[in-house]
Design a protein around this motif. Sequence first.
Motif, PDB file in Angstrom:
ATOM      1  N   ALA A 195       0.833  -1.201   0.000  1.00  0.00           N
ATOM      2  CA  ALA A 195       0.000   0.000   0.000  1.00  0.00           C
ATOM      3  C   ALA A 195       0.871   1.255   0.000  1.00  0.00           C
ATOM      4  N   ARG A 196       1.964   1.234   0.794  1.00  0.00           N
ATOM      5  CA  ARG A 196       2.888   2.383   0.801  1.00  0.00           C
ATOM      6  C   ARG A 196       3.509   2.574  -0.576  1.00  0.00           C
ATOM      7  N   GLY A 197       3.900   1.467  -1.190  1.00  0.00           N
ATOM      8  CA  GLY A 197       4.495   1.549  -2.518  1.00  0.00           C
ATOM      9  C   GLY A 197       3.518   2.088  -3.544  1.00  0.00           C
ATOM     10  N   HIS A 198       2.264   1.642  -3.448  1.00  0.00           N
ATOM     11  CA  HIS A 198       1.237   2.130  -4.375  1.00  0.00           C
ATOM     12  C   HIS A 198       1.046   3.637  -4.232  1.00  0.00           C
ATOM     13  N   ARG A 199       1.020   4.101  -2.982  1.00  0.00           N
ATOM     14  CA  ARG A 199       0.856   5.543  -2.754  1.00  0.00           C
ATOM     15  C   ARG A 199       2.054   6.323  -3.286  1.00  0.00           C
ATOM     16  N   MET A 200       3.269   5.774  -3.093  1.00  0.00           N
ATOM     17  CA  MET A 200       4.463   6.454  -3.599  1.00  0.00           C
ATOM     18  C   MET A 200       4.443   6.532  -5.122  1.00  0.00           C
ATOM     19  N   LEU A 201       4.081   5.436  -5.769  1.00  0.00           N
ATOM     20  CA  LEU A 201       4.038   5.425  -7.235  1.00  0.00           C
ATOM     21  C   LEU A 201       3.001   6.417  -7.760  1.00  0.00           C
ATOM     22  N   GLN A 202       1.893   6.560  -7.066  1.00  0.00           N
ATOM     23  CA  GLN A 202       0.885   7.537  -7.475  1.00  0.00           C
ATOM     24  C   GLN A 202       1.382   8.964  -7.287  1.00  0.00           C
ATOM     25  N   ARG A 203       2.207   9.163  -6.260  1.00  0.00           N
ATOM     26  CA  ARG A 203       2.676  10.505  -5.919  1.00  0.00           C
ATOM     27  C   ARG A 203       3.805  10.967  -6.830  1.00  0.00           C
ATOM     28  N   GLY A 261      12.785  -6.957  -6.315  1.00  0.00           N
ATOM     29  CA  GLY A 261      13.587  -5.734  -6.416  1.00  0.00           C
ATOM     30  C   GLY A 261      12.760  -4.498  -6.209  1.00  0.00           C
ATOM     31  N   LEU A 262      11.610  -4.429  -6.873  1.00  0.00           N
ATOM     32  CA  LEU A 262      10.741  -3.262  -6.720  1.00  0.00           C
ATOM     33  C   LEU A 262      10.183  -3.181  -5.304  1.00  0.00           C
ATOM     34  N   LEU A 263       9.848  -4.336  -4.729  1.00  0.00           N
ATOM     35  CA  LEU A 263       9.300  -4.366  -3.367  1.00  0.00           C
ATOM     36  C   LEU A 263      10.288  -3.769  -2.362  1.00  0.00           C
ATOM     37  N   ASP A 264      11.567  -4.031  -2.574  1.00  0.00           N
ATOM     38  CA  ASP A 264      12.581  -3.518  -1.654  1.00  0.00           C
ATOM     39  C   ASP A 264      12.670  -1.993  -1.658  1.00  0.00           C
ATOM     40  N   THR A 265      12.140  -1.343  -2.684  1.00  0.00           N
ATOM     41  CA  THR A 265      12.224   0.125  -2.753  1.00  0.00           C
ATOM     42  C   THR A 265      11.051   0.812  -2.066  1.00  0.00           C
ATOM     43  N   PHE A 266      10.044   0.034  -1.639  1.00  0.00           N
ATOM     44  CA  PHE A 266       8.819   0.653  -1.117  1.00  0.00           C
ATOM     45  C   PHE A 266       8.977   1.244   0.277  1.00  0.00           C
ATOM     46  N   ASP A 267      10.136   1.062   0.885  1.00  0.00           N
ATOM     47  CA  ASP A 267      10.397   1.696   2.179  1.00  0.00           C
ATOM     48  C   ASP A 267      11.157   3.002   2.041  1.00  0.00           C
ATOM     49  N   ASP A 268      11.556   3.353   0.809  1.00  0.00           N
ATOM     50  CA  ASP A 268      12.413   4.519   0.605  1.00  0.00           C
ATOM     51  C   ASP A 268      12.116   5.115  -0.766  1.00  0.00           C
ATOM     52  N   GLU A 269      11.548   6.308  -0.785  1.00  0.00           N
ATOM     53  CA  GLU A 269      11.187   6.932  -2.059  1.00  0.00           C
ATOM     54  C   GLU A 269      12.415   7.200  -2.921  1.00  0.00           C
ATOM     55  N   GLY A 270      13.546   7.536  -2.277  1.00  0.00           N
ATOM     56  CA  GLY A 270      14.781   7.758  -3.031  1.00  0.00           C
ATOM     57  C   GLY A 270      15.210   6.512  -3.780  1.00  0.00           C
ATOM     58  N   LEU A 289      12.928   6.007  -6.777  1.00  0.00           N
ATOM     59  CA  LEU A 289      13.285   6.897  -7.878  1.00  0.00           C
ATOM     60  C   LEU A 289      14.522   6.392  -8.608  1.00  0.00           C
ATOM     61  N   ASN A 290      15.506   5.894  -7.854  1.00  0.00           N
ATOM     62  CA  ASN A 290      16.696   5.299  -8.481  1.00  0.00           C
ATOM     63  C   ASN A 290      16.294   4.151  -9.399  1.00  0.00           C
ATOM     64  N   PHE A 291      15.409   3.298  -8.901  1.00  0.00           N
ATOM     65  CA  PHE A 291      14.935   2.146  -9.666  1.00  0.00           C
ATOM     66  C   PHE A 291      14.241   2.601 -10.952  1.00  0.00           C
ATOM     67  N   LEU A 292      13.378   3.597 -10.841  1.00  0.00           N
ATOM     68  CA  LEU A 292      12.620   4.065 -11.999  1.00  0.00           C
ATOM     69  C   LEU A 292      13.526   4.745 -13.032  1.00  0.00           C
ATOM     70  N   ARG A 293      14.523   5.482 -12.571  1.00  0.00           N
ATOM     71  CA  ARG A 293      15.447   6.121 -13.521  1.00  0.00           C
ATOM     72  C   ARG A 293      16.237   5.074 -14.296  1.00  0.00           C
TER      73      ARG A 293
END
Length: 366
Positions: free
Chosen positions: A23-31, A238-247, A250-254
């Motif tokens: 849920a946190r990851g979903h909110r971050m991706l929306q933001r 890999g993506l799941l591991d980023t859901f605790d840290d927005e930074g 963003l690294n993953f998405l770039r």
Amino acid sequence: MPKNLHPAAQVLEEMNALNLKLARGHRMLQRIKDEQVKIATADKEVVLRQDKTTLYRYKPTAKRRIGTPVLVAYGQVGRYTMTDLQEDRSLLRNLLSLGVDVYAVDWGSPSRGDRWLSFEDYVEVYLAGCVEHICAAHGLPAINLLGICEGGDFSLCYAALHPQRIRNLILTITPVDFHQDQAEGRPGHGLINLWARSLEDEDIERLIEANGNLPGELMSHAFSQMTPAASLSKYNLGLLDTFDDEGKLLNFLRMEKWLADRPDHPGEAAKQLLINLYKNNELARGEFRIGERTVDLRAITSPVLNVYAKDDHIIPPPTTRALGALVGTRDYTELGLPGGHVGVFVSGKSQGVLGKGIVDWLGARD
């Protein structure tokens, strides 16, 4: 999580924690907005255009320390934007902050109409045009050339054919002896080399004929198959591991944005890369030709810095380090860095090592 829970309760606790994380990851991706995932944002200006090739000059960010400009030439298999992925993971920004006058060449997006462009075009027309522009703009007889991956092969060819134009030559993760991939006996290293050697010349020619160019999507697939476990798990674990840290997200998405933007490789140049270099190893054997001239690496007499990644599974270190025995210069230096092919440029560990190592080496020879 409380200790000594009943196994069923423990499973429920873990599922609840996972759901909260999703849920946190979903909110971050929306933001996150598109502008937050931009890459190659260092301030620069266009100083030259030749067909689809663009030469950029970067705005200085520190007092000039190195007097001779550096031209960065990436390969055709990926985009130069890897060298400026984000503000805190950028070779180009690191060089600028250390007082280097930086130029970079962008080969653009080749289409089917560019299928007949060859190594000769990229070395003797586009790269040569960039070098001539920089020399004229600064009133200099020679520049510093920094070649990356296949761009390192372009740079080697240019430096061998025009040694008077190169003051210092820097190569990073550049294959030179394409048949040294198995020298260390490391499984999984050099599979592109093995794949290319397994093909008949006619297979490669039919591949190019059918597509006009070497498709970027095909090369992306080939690279993903070199690390299948990582490729299969990065969009879940890999993506799941980023859901605790927005930074981290963003690294993953770039990185994903860079990987998704792999251009097609002009057909004729791709045939030369796969047949003449990967299969026949002509660069190391002194048989590779650019137009009517043979590339003799012994003609390179300028100082050479050769940077390789110790855990590079795409360009195994022995294929790069072979250069030392082939060039004519007596001023040859190797710099081995921890990490893999891309990690050399974007890992946190490399940020304080690669740029500084290059500038210190240049400073001693400037």
